[in-house]
Design a protein around this motif. Structure first.
Motif, PDB file in Angstrom:
ATOM      1  N   LEU A  19      81.553  24.613  72.253  1.00 10.23           N
ATOM      2  CA  LEU A  19      80.220  24.805  72.721  1.00 10.23           C
ATOM      3  C   LEU A  19      79.168  24.702  71.752  1.00 10.23           C
ATOM      4  CD1 LEU A  19      81.406  27.031  75.726  1.00 10.23           C
ATOM      5  CD2 LEU A  19      80.586  24.741  75.964  1.00 10.23           C
ATOM      6  N   ASP A  20      79.271  25.528  70.552  1.00 13.01           N
ATOM      7  CA  ASP A  20      78.494  25.596  69.710  1.00 13.01           C
ATOM      8  C   ASP A  20      78.028  24.026  69.346  1.00 13.01           C
ATOM      9  OD1 ASP A  20      78.411  28.246  69.316  1.00 13.01           O
ATOM     10  OD2 ASP A  20      79.550  28.403  67.451  1.00 13.01           O
ATOM     11  N   ASN A  21      78.948  23.252  69.211  1.00  7.77           N
ATOM     12  CA  ASN A  21      78.639  21.584  68.893  1.00  7.77           C
ATOM     13  C   ASN A  21      77.578  21.116  69.850  1.00  7.77           C
ATOM     14  OD1 ASN A  21      79.676  18.532  69.311  1.00  7.77           O
ATOM     15  ND2 ASN A  21      79.173  19.066  67.147  1.00  7.77           N
ATOM     16  N   GLN A  22      78.059  21.510  71.299  1.00 13.56           N
ATOM     17  CA  GLN A  22      77.437  20.799  72.633  1.00 13.56           C
ATOM     18  C   GLN A  22      75.824  21.282  72.486  1.00 13.56           C
ATOM     19  OE1 GLN A  22      78.797  18.368  74.698  1.00 13.56           O
ATOM     20  NE2 GLN A  22      79.905  18.557  72.979  1.00 13.56           N
ATOM     21  N   PHE A  23      75.669  22.658  72.107  1.00 18.57           N
ATOM     22  CA  PHE A  23      74.384  23.253  72.250  1.00 18.57           C
ATOM     23  C   PHE A  23      73.731  22.970  70.667  1.00 18.57           C
ATOM     24  CE2 PHE A  23      76.378  25.340  75.526  1.00 18.57           C
ATOM     25  CZ  PHE A  23      75.735  24.715  76.748  1.00 18.57           C
ATOM     26  N   THR A  24      74.030  22.357  69.872  1.00 18.13           N
ATOM     27  CA  THR A  24      73.305  21.874  68.773  1.00 18.13           C
ATOM     28  C   THR A  24      72.984  20.288  68.331  1.00 18.13           C
ATOM     29  OG1 THR A  24      74.464  23.868  67.512  1.00 18.13           O
ATOM     30  CG2 THR A  24      73.314  22.184  66.095  1.00 18.13           C
ATOM     31  N   TYR A  25      71.838  19.874  68.599  1.00 20.18           N
ATOM     32  CA  TYR A  25      71.500  18.376  68.392  1.00 20.18           C
ATOM     33  C   TYR A  25      70.251  18.232  68.139  1.00 20.18           C
ATOM     34  CZ  TYR A  25      69.687  19.181  73.256  1.00 20.18           C
ATOM     35  OH  TYR A  25      68.945  19.807  74.120  1.00 20.18           O
ATOM     36  N   ALA A  26      69.956  16.889  67.715  1.00 19.50           N
ATOM     37  CA  ALA A  26      68.532  16.656  67.413  1.00 19.50           C
ATOM     38  C   ALA A  26      68.349  15.316  68.146  1.00 19.50           C
ATOM     39  CB  ALA A  26      68.454  16.290  66.155  1.00 19.50           C
ATOM     40  N   HIS A  27      66.811  15.354  68.923  1.00 19.89           N
ATOM     41  CA  HIS A  27      66.406  14.096  69.561  1.00 19.89           C
ATOM     42  C   HIS A  27      65.040  13.837  68.729  1.00 19.89           C
ATOM     43  CE1 HIS A  27      69.478  13.500  72.464  1.00 19.89           C
ATOM     44  NE2 HIS A  27      69.445  14.972  73.072  1.00 19.89           N
ATOM     45  N   ALA A  28      64.474  12.519  69.147  1.00 21.09           N
ATOM     46  CA  ALA A  28      63.195  12.375  68.519  1.00 21.09           C
ATOM     47  C   ALA A  28      62.188  13.356  69.017  1.00 21.09           C
ATOM     48  CB  ALA A  28      62.800  10.844  69.129  1.00 21.09           C
ATOM     49  N   ASP A  29      62.096  14.029  70.241  1.00 18.86           N
ATOM     50  CA  ASP A  29      61.097  14.770  70.920  1.00 18.86           C
ATOM     51  C   ASP A  29      61.532  16.358  70.451  1.00 18.86           C
ATOM     52  OD1 ASP A  29      62.895  14.705  72.444  1.00 18.86           O
ATOM     53  OD2 ASP A  29      61.783  15.088  74.127  1.00 18.86           O
ATOM     54  N   HIS A  30      62.798  16.717  70.155  1.00 15.98           N
ATOM     55  CA  HIS A  30      63.003  18.075  69.936  1.00 15.98           C
ATOM     56  C   HIS A  30      64.221  18.305  69.341  1.00 15.98           C
ATOM     57  CE1 HIS A  30      65.208  17.501  73.679  1.00 15.98           C
ATOM     58  NE2 HIS A  30      66.044  18.614  73.488  1.00 15.98           N
ATOM     59  N   ARG A  31      64.753  19.558  68.827  1.00 15.57           N
ATOM     60  CA  ARG A  31      65.772  19.672  68.424  1.00 15.57           C
ATOM     61  C   ARG A  31      66.290  21.022  68.855  1.00 15.57           C
ATOM     62  NH1 ARG A  31      63.600  20.764  63.142  1.00 15.57           N
ATOM     63  NH2 ARG A  31      63.994  22.987  62.614  1.00 15.57           N
ATOM     64  N   LEU A  32      67.444  21.477  69.035  1.00 13.35           N
ATOM     65  CA  LEU A  32      68.227  22.582  69.511  1.00 13.35           C
ATOM     66  C   LEU A  32      69.303  23.056  68.633  1.00 13.35           C
ATOM     67  CD1 LEU A  32      68.287  24.421  72.072  1.00 13.35           C
ATOM     68  CD2 LEU A  32      70.137  23.143  73.028  1.00 13.35           C
ATOM     69  N   THR A  33      69.287  24.307  68.403  1.00 12.20           N
ATOM     70  CA  THR A  33      70.152  24.846  67.318  1.00 12.20           C
ATOM     71  C   THR A  33      70.578  26.077  68.007  1.00 12.20           C
ATOM     72  OG1 THR A  33      68.807  24.073  65.675  1.00 12.20           O
ATOM     73  CG2 THR A  33      70.242  25.811  64.929  1.00 12.20           C
ATOM     74  N   VAL A  34      71.967  26.422  67.659  1.00  8.09           N
ATOM     75  CA  VAL A  34      72.545  27.721  68.100  1.00  8.09           C
ATOM     76  C   VAL A  34      72.437  28.795  66.827  1.00  8.09           C
ATOM     77  CG1 VAL A  34      74.765  28.769  68.633  1.00  8.09           C
ATOM     78  CG2 VAL A  34      74.346  26.556  69.686  1.00  8.09           C
ATOM     79  N   LEU A  35      71.471  29.667  67.065  1.00 11.64           N
ATOM     80  CA  LEU A  35      71.412  30.506  65.993  1.00 11.64           C
ATOM     81  C   LEU A  35      72.638  31.700  65.707  1.00 11.64           C
ATOM     82  CD1 LEU A  35      67.549  31.390  67.091  1.00 11.64           C
ATOM     83  CD2 LEU A  35      68.345  29.899  65.373  1.00 11.64           C
ATOM     84  N   ALA A  36      73.109  31.990  66.866  1.00 12.08           N
ATOM     85  CA  ALA A  36      74.535  32.898  66.854  1.00 12.08           C
ATOM     86  C   ALA A  36      75.141  32.637  68.110  1.00 12.08           C
ATOM     87  CB  ALA A  36      73.883  34.315  66.678  1.00 12.08           C
ATOM     88  N   SER A  37      76.392  32.850  68.276  1.00 13.89           N
ATOM     89  CA  SER A  37      77.063  32.938  69.272  1.00 13.89           C
ATOM     90  C   SER A  37      78.396  33.721  69.258  1.00 13.89           C
ATOM     91  CB  SER A  37      77.789  31.462  69.606  1.00 13.89           C
ATOM     92  OG  SER A  37      78.816  30.806  68.723  1.00 13.89           O
ATOM     93  N   SER A  38      78.983  33.987  70.410  1.00 10.11           N
ATOM     94  CA  SER A  38      80.160  34.708  70.397  1.00 10.11           C
ATOM     95  C   SER A  38      80.784  34.769  71.674  1.00 10.11           C
ATOM     96  CB  SER A  38      80.051  36.212  70.205  1.00 10.11           C
ATOM     97  OG  SER A  38      79.119  36.631  71.414  1.00 10.11           O
TER      98      SER A  38
END
Length: 88
Positions: A19-38
């Motif tokens: 799930l960390d991998n699923q919610f970490t990605y980059a697109h041309a208009d935005h990027r999403l990063t997991v800051l912390a998870s558990s």
């Protein structure tokens, strides 16, 4: 949202790493990063940051219920159900 089941976790050892991998990605208009998870039991919690190309930034929570099964007739052994967006 409904449950999403799959045959495996694409080679990731744990639901959390998948799930960390699923919610970490980059697109041309935005990027999403997991800051912390558990993982607490079978529930995944994450703090995520979305940065728009314009520089706008939002931090929000993601909560997913997870299930693992070894005897599924269709071969789908891992599933998760994500929360509605928890943005303010």
């Amino acid at each position: 949202m409904g449950w999403l089941f799959m045959r495996d976790k694409d080679g990731y050892a744990t639901p959390r790493s998948y799930l960390d991998n699923q919610f970490t990605y980059a697109h041309a208009d935005h990027r999403l990063t997991v800051l912390a998870s558990s993982m607490v039991g079978s529930t995944y919690y994450a703090a995520c940051e979305r940065i728009e190309a314009s520089g706008a930034r939002a931090v929000f929570a993601v909560v997913c219920l997870t299930r693992q099964s070894t005897g599924a007739r269709d071969g789908c052994t891992f599933g998760y159900k994500d929360s509605a967006p928890l943005r303010r």
